[in-house]
Design a protein around this motif. Structure first.
Motif, PDB file in Angstrom:
ATOM      1  N   TYR A  24      44.929  41.689  49.974  1.00 64.45           N
ATOM      2  CA  TYR A  24      43.605  41.148  50.256  1.00 64.45           C
ATOM      3  C   TYR A  24      43.200  41.644  51.629  1.00 64.45           C
ATOM      4  O   TYR A  24      43.905  41.432  52.610  1.00 64.45           O
ATOM      5  CB  TYR A  24      43.622  39.611  50.220  1.00 64.45           C
ATOM      6  N   GLU A  25      42.090  42.356  51.684  1.00 66.40           N
ATOM      7  CA  GLU A  25      41.614  42.950  52.934  1.00 66.40           C
ATOM      8  C   GLU A  25      40.179  42.530  53.180  1.00 66.40           C
ATOM      9  O   GLU A  25      39.422  42.304  52.251  1.00 66.40           O
ATOM     10  CB  GLU A  25      41.697  44.479  52.869  1.00 66.40           C
ATOM     11  N   ARG A  26      39.809  42.487  54.435  1.00 58.97           N
ATOM     12  CA  ARG A  26      38.429  42.154  54.774  1.00 58.97           C
ATOM     13  C   ARG A  26      37.600  43.425  54.866  1.00 58.97           C
ATOM     14  O   ARG A  26      38.127  44.502  55.109  1.00 58.97           O
ATOM     15  CB  ARG A  26      38.363  41.356  56.057  1.00 58.97           C
ATOM     16  N   LYS A  46      39.163  39.937  50.654  1.00 58.28           N
ATOM     17  CA  LYS A  46      39.793  38.659  50.988  1.00 58.28           C
ATOM     18  C   LYS A  46      38.800  37.511  51.053  1.00 58.28           C
ATOM     19  O   LYS A  46      39.185  36.347  51.061  1.00 58.28           O
ATOM     20  CB  LYS A  46      40.595  38.771  52.282  1.00 58.28           C
ATOM     21  N   ARG A  53      38.539  36.116  42.614  1.00 61.22           N
ATOM     22  CA  ARG A  53      39.823  36.846  42.651  1.00 61.22           C
ATOM     23  C   ARG A  53      40.409  36.962  41.249  1.00 61.22           C
ATOM     24  O   ARG A  53      40.866  38.028  40.845  1.00 61.22           O
ATOM     25  CB  ARG A  53      40.806  36.131  43.578  1.00 61.22           C
TER      26      ARG A  53
END
Length: 100
Positions: A24-26, A46, A53
């Protein structure tokens, strides 16, 4: 399907059993998957809520290289259920777009 953390964990486990890393990345990007340096990585935004999700992972599963026979029995059950719904929705799309 219930939108719970347990559901997300089970869907993520399917990908992980096939060697994918779920991260999970911003950032301002569309959720999706990619292969980085010969590693299979699924990258999700994220900031997605739990339902987002789960839906994103379910949308991605048909695109991943999954060997259903190599999955654990619990994961296989989940995978078969998800793929059954995926194929049903595709069949509905095809019948909706066919000429009358």
């Amino acid at each position: 399907m219930k939108y719970t953390q347990t559901t997300l964990d089970k869907v993520e486990k399917i990908a992980e059993e096939m060697g994918y890393i779920v991260r999970y990345e911003r950032g301002s990007f569309q959720s999706g998957f990619c292969i980085l340096e010969e590693k299979k990585v699924v990258v999700l935004n994220k900031f997605l809520q739990l339902e987002g999700r789960i839906n994103t992972m379910i949308d991605l599963l048909p695109q991943l290289k999954i060997d259903a026979d190599a999955l654990t029995p619990d994961s296989r059950k989940w995978y078969d259920d998800i793929m059954g719904k995926f194929h049903s929705s595709k069949d509905e799309e095809n019948s909706d777009s066919s000429p009358a």
